[in-house]
Design an enzyme around this catalytic site. Sequence first.
Site, PDB file in Angstrom:
ATOM      1  N   ASN A  15      52.260  38.824  42.641  1.00  0.00           N
ATOM      2  CA  ASN A  15      50.975  38.738  43.343  1.00  0.00           C
ATOM      3  C   ASN A  15      50.766  37.308  43.834  1.00  0.00           C
ATOM      4  O   ASN A  15      51.230  36.361  43.211  1.00  0.00           O
ATOM      5  CB  ASN A  15      49.856  39.112  42.354  1.00  0.00           C
ATOM      6  CG  ASN A  15      48.470  39.027  42.970  1.00  0.00           C
ATOM      7  OD1 ASN A  15      48.243  39.517  44.090  1.00  0.00           O
ATOM      8  ND2 ASN A  15      47.533  38.417  42.279  1.00  0.00           N
ATOM      9  N   GLY A  26      46.381  40.802  56.129  1.00  0.00           N
ATOM     10  CA  GLY A  26      47.851  40.817  56.108  1.00  0.00           C
ATOM     11  C   GLY A  26      48.532  39.563  56.610  1.00  0.00           C
ATOM     12  O   GLY A  26      49.675  39.622  57.069  1.00  0.00           O
ATOM     13  N   LEU A  82      46.206  47.039  39.256  1.00  0.00           N
ATOM     14  CA  LEU A  82      47.154  48.101  38.929  1.00  0.00           C
ATOM     15  C   LEU A  82      47.193  48.329  37.421  1.00  0.00           C
ATOM     16  O   LEU A  82      47.090  47.389  36.628  1.00  0.00           O
ATOM     17  CB  LEU A  82      48.553  47.731  39.428  1.00  0.00           C
ATOM     18  CG  LEU A  82      48.700  47.668  40.952  1.00  0.00           C
ATOM     19  CD1 LEU A  82      50.050  47.052  41.325  1.00  0.00           C
ATOM     20  CD2 LEU A  82      48.543  49.044  41.588  1.00  0.00           C
ATOM     21  N   ASN A 130      49.591  37.151  54.759  1.00  0.00           N
ATOM     22  CA  ASN A 130      50.726  36.908  53.854  1.00  0.00           C
ATOM     23  C   ASN A 130      51.879  37.868  54.153  1.00  0.00           C
ATOM     24  O   ASN A 130      53.046  37.480  54.074  1.00  0.00           O
ATOM     25  CB  ASN A 130      50.287  37.025  52.394  1.00  0.00           C
ATOM     26  CG  ASN A 130      49.617  35.750  51.920  1.00  0.00           C
ATOM     27  OD1 ASN A 130      50.265  34.715  51.781  1.00  0.00           O
ATOM     28  ND2 ASN A 130      48.311  35.815  51.704  1.00  0.00           N
ATOM     29  N   MET A 146      43.637  44.694  47.016  1.00  0.00           N
ATOM     30  CA  MET A 146      42.377  44.448  46.319  1.00  0.00           C
ATOM     31  C   MET A 146      42.099  45.399  45.160  1.00  0.00           C
ATOM     32  O   MET A 146      40.950  45.727  44.875  1.00  0.00           O
ATOM     33  CB  MET A 146      41.214  44.509  47.338  1.00  0.00           C
ATOM     34  CG  MET A 146      41.325  43.482  48.451  1.00  0.00           C
ATOM     35  SD  MET A 146      41.555  41.797  47.831  1.00  0.00           S
ATOM     36  CE  MET A 146      39.917  41.505  47.175  1.00  0.00           C
ATOM     37  N   HIS A 153      47.764  34.607  44.523  1.00  0.00           N
ATOM     38  CA  HIS A 153      46.351  34.378  44.187  1.00  0.00           C
ATOM     39  C   HIS A 153      45.923  32.993  44.686  1.00  0.00           C
ATOM     40  O   HIS A 153      46.644  32.021  44.475  1.00  0.00           O
ATOM     41  CB  HIS A 153      46.159  34.486  42.669  1.00  0.00           C
ATOM     42  CG  HIS A 153      44.728  34.317  42.264  1.00  0.00           C
ATOM     43  ND1 HIS A 153      43.788  35.324  42.445  1.00  0.00           N
ATOM     44  CD2 HIS A 153      44.065  33.271  41.737  1.00  0.00           C
ATOM     45  CE1 HIS A 153      42.619  34.880  42.025  1.00  0.00           C
ATOM     46  NE2 HIS A 153      42.757  33.644  41.596  1.00  0.00           N
TER      47      HIS A 153
HETATM   48  C1  GRF Z   1      44.802  35.836  50.192  1.00  0.00           C
HETATM   49  O1  GRF Z   1      43.935  34.747  50.069  1.00  0.00           O
HETATM   50  C2  GRF Z   1      45.464  36.148  48.876  1.00  0.00           C
HETATM   51  O2  GRF Z   1      45.715  35.011  48.106  1.00  0.00           O
HETATM   52  C3  GRF Z   1      44.428  37.013  48.208  1.00  0.00           C
HETATM   53  O3  GRF Z   1      43.914  37.813  49.238  1.00  0.00           O
HETATM   54  C4  GRF Z   1      44.054  37.130  50.486  1.00  0.00           C
HETATM   55  C5  GRF Z   1      44.831  38.041  51.386  1.00  0.00           C
HETATM   56  O4  GRF Z   1      44.969  37.527  52.687  1.00  0.00           O
HETATM   57  N1  GRF Z   1      45.013  37.763  47.119  1.00  0.00           N
HETATM   58  P1  GRF Z   1      45.917  38.250  53.725  1.00  0.00           P
HETATM   59  O5  GRF Z   1      45.507  39.716  53.784  1.00  0.00           O
HETATM   60  O6  GRF Z   1      47.325  38.093  53.255  1.00  0.00           O
HETATM   61  O7  GRF Z   1      45.671  37.546  55.024  1.00  0.00           O
END
Ligand code: GRF
Length: 216
Positions: free
Chosen positions: A106, A11, A92, A13, A89, A108
Site C-alpha cells: 500500500n 489513479g 482488506l 499512482n 479506500m 500511504h
Molecule cells: C494517495 O495520496 C495515496 O497515498 C492515498 O490515496 C491517494 C491516492 O491518489 N492512499 P491517486 O488515486 O493515486 O491519485
Amino acid sequence: MKVGVLVSGRGSNLQALINAYNEGKIKGEIALVISDNPQAYAIERCKRHGIEYAVVERREFKSKLEFESRMVELLKEKGVELVVLAGFMRVLSGEFLKAFPMRVINIHPSLIPAFQGLHAQRQALEYGAKLTGCTVHFVSEELDNGPVIVQACVPVLPQDTEESLSQRILEFEHKILPQAVKWISEGRVEVEGRRVVVRGATYGTLPVNPQLEDFL
Ligand code: GRF
C-alpha cells in the site's frame, strides 16, 4: 511478475506505475486493475493505456467476504502475484491477505507510524510536524501498519495548505511506489519480522529540512 492494482479514485499512482512499465523500468506487467468505484478516473487511464480492468462494487455483494472473494478470484484468474493498493479506500480483511501472503502493498501519504488513517496530510499540518512524507508498506491486518519497504520525506512549510502539502508528497509517492514494485518484481525484497531488507539497494542521505539551512 504479474501485478494487480486496486484503486478507488484519481489513479495518479496507477499512472506512475503504468509509466514505469512503459518506460521499461519495471519488468512484467499490470495484469489487472480493479476499481471498487465505477466513476474512478483511474478507469480512464486503463482505457487509454489498454490495461485490463474490472469494476467490483461493494454494494453488489451481501458481505465483505463475498466482495473480497470476487476480487481474489479475478486476480488469481489473471495470475497476479503482487497486489498494489494505489488509493484503494477500503480496509482488506485477513481473508484477502491470506490469498496473497506478504504480497499486498500500500502507498500511504505519511511517514508511518505517524498519521495513519484518513487525511494523513491534514493530520501532519494540524499536528505541526516539520517533516512528513510517504510510505510504501506491506499490508497487515492492522490499518497502515505493516512492514515498511520505502519512505520519502518532504518538509512542511509555514505557508502550506492541505492541497500544497498533498501535492509535494504526491510527487514522491510517484517515485517510491514504482521503486517498491520494481524491487519486489526483481525478487530482492526480504522481510525479517518488521524489517524489510532490499538486496543490493543503495542508500543516500538527503538534506530535506530547509529549517536547518545554517547547518547544511
Ligand atoms: C494517495 O495520496 C495515496 O497515498 C492515498 O490515496 C491517494 C491516492 O491518489 N492512499 P491517486 O488515486 O493515486 O491519485
